[in-house]
Design a protein around this motif. Structure first.
Motif, PDB file in Angstrom:
ATOM      1  N   LYS A  48       0.839  -1.134   0.056  1.00  0.00           N
ATOM      2  CA  LYS A  48       0.056   0.138  -0.121  1.00  0.00           C
ATOM      3  C   LYS A  48       0.837   1.365   0.039  1.00  0.00           C
ATOM      4  N   SER A 141      -7.950  -0.445   3.842  1.00  0.00           N
ATOM      5  CA  SER A 141      -8.655  -0.734   2.526  1.00  0.00           C
ATOM      6  C   SER A 141      -7.614  -0.743   1.221  1.00  0.00           C
ATOM      7  N   ASN A 143      -6.156  -0.183  -1.328  1.00  0.00           N
ATOM      8  CA  ASN A 143      -5.612   0.870  -2.502  1.00  0.00           C
ATOM      9  C   ASN A 143      -4.327   1.296  -1.997  1.00  0.00           C
ATOM     10  N   SER A 149     -10.680   4.899  -2.094  1.00  0.00           N
ATOM     11  CA  SER A 149     -10.874   3.454  -1.702  1.00  0.00           C
ATOM     12  C   SER A 149     -11.660   2.508  -2.703  1.00  0.00           C
ATOM     13  N   HIS A 229      -6.372  12.566   1.959  1.00  0.00           N
ATOM     14  CA  HIS A 229      -6.464  11.113   2.258  1.00  0.00           C
ATOM     15  C   HIS A 229      -7.831  11.064   1.075  1.00  0.00           C
TER      16      HIS A 229
HETATM   17 MG    MG Z   1      -7.848   3.588   3.828  1.00  0.00          MG
END
Ligand code: MG
Ligand code: AMP
Length: 345
Positions: A48, A141, A143, A149, A229
């Motif tokens: 990630k 998540s 991603n 997401s 984010h």
């Molecule tokens: Mg996340």
């Protein structure tokens, strides 16, 4: 979407061997690893490109598993009752509880914190997978850190497909925004991240929460608390509901409306001259202005707009009640100008 017992067994075997498996939950797709295998957890951070200060949510498949990760005995009787009531009323579901951890939970899962984030997801595939592994599953998540997401297996495939052992395809996520993170380890219960369980539902169980949900300077610094984010690659510009209709039409930009009502207010004011391509750049989260539908469509629609050749996405805030809180939070953070990590300790 046809996930057989054999497929699930294979996925659980991958997890047991320290591999990563993406799986559907009712909120968004998770990138799963055995929560008690530090090497597998390290892979999650690597895949990630997630900073190590950012702790993971540990997923369990039954209330009886809570004490395999959380130190319930150390809670005061009041907090123990609040935790028990929340688990009974709102689990399985999109609610993550922050609780004191037991010593055996690896530091990598909690970023060295004495607390652990725990969730019992409602999705049957998630539940079966965790049960088959017979251990808790750490799953952020699925991603790259900071990006939109994933709400479908396709999103995971596009973003991380070549780096993980398996993706379980359970179709589009029902809720479409991440879980609400509720801190029960502090002096008073506090929402650290609005999400799939509206504040009102939590308050119906444990009474009113103190105002002032998320604090930017709060420690730990959690991704849900980072300003930038959930962001598309194309700049996202957020407008108030009242302001949206005065945002001028530019055919090389995208527009994201809450409902067909707000879209028609804008159309009346701006009178855009649209061809087919222009149309494809204008999206509505829910024609009827239905908030659960809007939440479920949020990341999917942003993913679609992010693939178009446009210079910016204009989005309007949604009504700020219930799930709308979580939708606005994601839009707000997705639109924020990046700021360096010095805000986090
Ligand atoms: Mg996340
Ligand atoms: P994600 O898994 O990417 O959806 O994000 C997990 C969310 O849970 C983030 O907001 C985390 O920082 C938060 N979280 C996980 N563990 C803790 C913890 N021990 N204390 C506070 N927040 C946490």
């Amino acid at each position: 979407m046809n996930i057989t017992d054999d497929t699930l067994r294979q996925a659980a075997d991958f997890l047991a061997a320290g591999e990563l498996v993406a799986f559907p939950t009712e909120t968004v797709y998770g990138l799963g690893a055995d929560a008690f295998n530090p090497a597998a957890l390290a892979r999650v951070f690597e895949v990630k490109r997630r900073p190590r200060f950012d702790p993971l949510i540990i997923h369990i498949s039954g209330l009886e598993d809570l004490e395999r990760v959380a130190d319930i005995a150390s809670l005061t009787p009041l907090v123990r009752k609040q935790a028990a009531d929340l688990c009974r009323c709102l689990w399985p579901g999109p609610l993550t509880l922050i609780l004191p951890k037991i010593p055996s939970v690896p530091d990598l899962a909690t970023s060295g914190l004495p607390t652990v984030a725990v969730r019992f997801p409602a999705h049957p595939i998630a539940q079966k997978l965790i049960r088959l592994l017979n251990r808790a599953v750490a799953a952020p998540s699925a991603n790259p850190f900071g990006y939109l997401s994933p709400t479908s297996a396709e999103h995971v495939r596009e973003q991380l497909g070549d780096q993980i052992a398996m993706i379980l395809d359970g179709g589009p996520a029902d809720i479409g925004v991440e879980s609400t993170v509720l801190d029960l380890a502090g002096s008073t219960p506090r929402i650290l991240r609005p999400g799939g369980t509206p504040k009102e539902r939590i308050e119906a169980v444990i009474g009113p929460l103190e105002a002032g949900e998320t604090s930017e300077s709060a420690i730990p610094c959690s991704p849900g608390q980072l300003k930038n984010h959930y962001a598309p690659k194309i700049p996202l510009i957020l407008h108030g509901q009242a302001e949206m209709s005065s945002v001028p039409y530019n055919r090389s930009e995208g527009y994201l409306f809450f409902s067909s009502d707000s879209r028609s207010r804008w159309t009346k004011t701006q009178q855009p001259d649209l061809d087919g391509e222009g149309e494809s750049r204008i999206r509505t989260l829910s024609e009827a202005g239905n908030m659960p539908e809007a939440a479920a469509n949020l990341f999917k629609t942003l993913h679609e707009l992010d693939k178009l050749e446009i210079f910016a996405i204009h989005a309007e805030q949604v009504p700020n009640a219930g799930l709308g809180n979580a939708v606005n939070d994601r839009l707000f953070r997705g639109a924020a100008v990046p700021f360096p990590e010095q805000n986090c300790r």
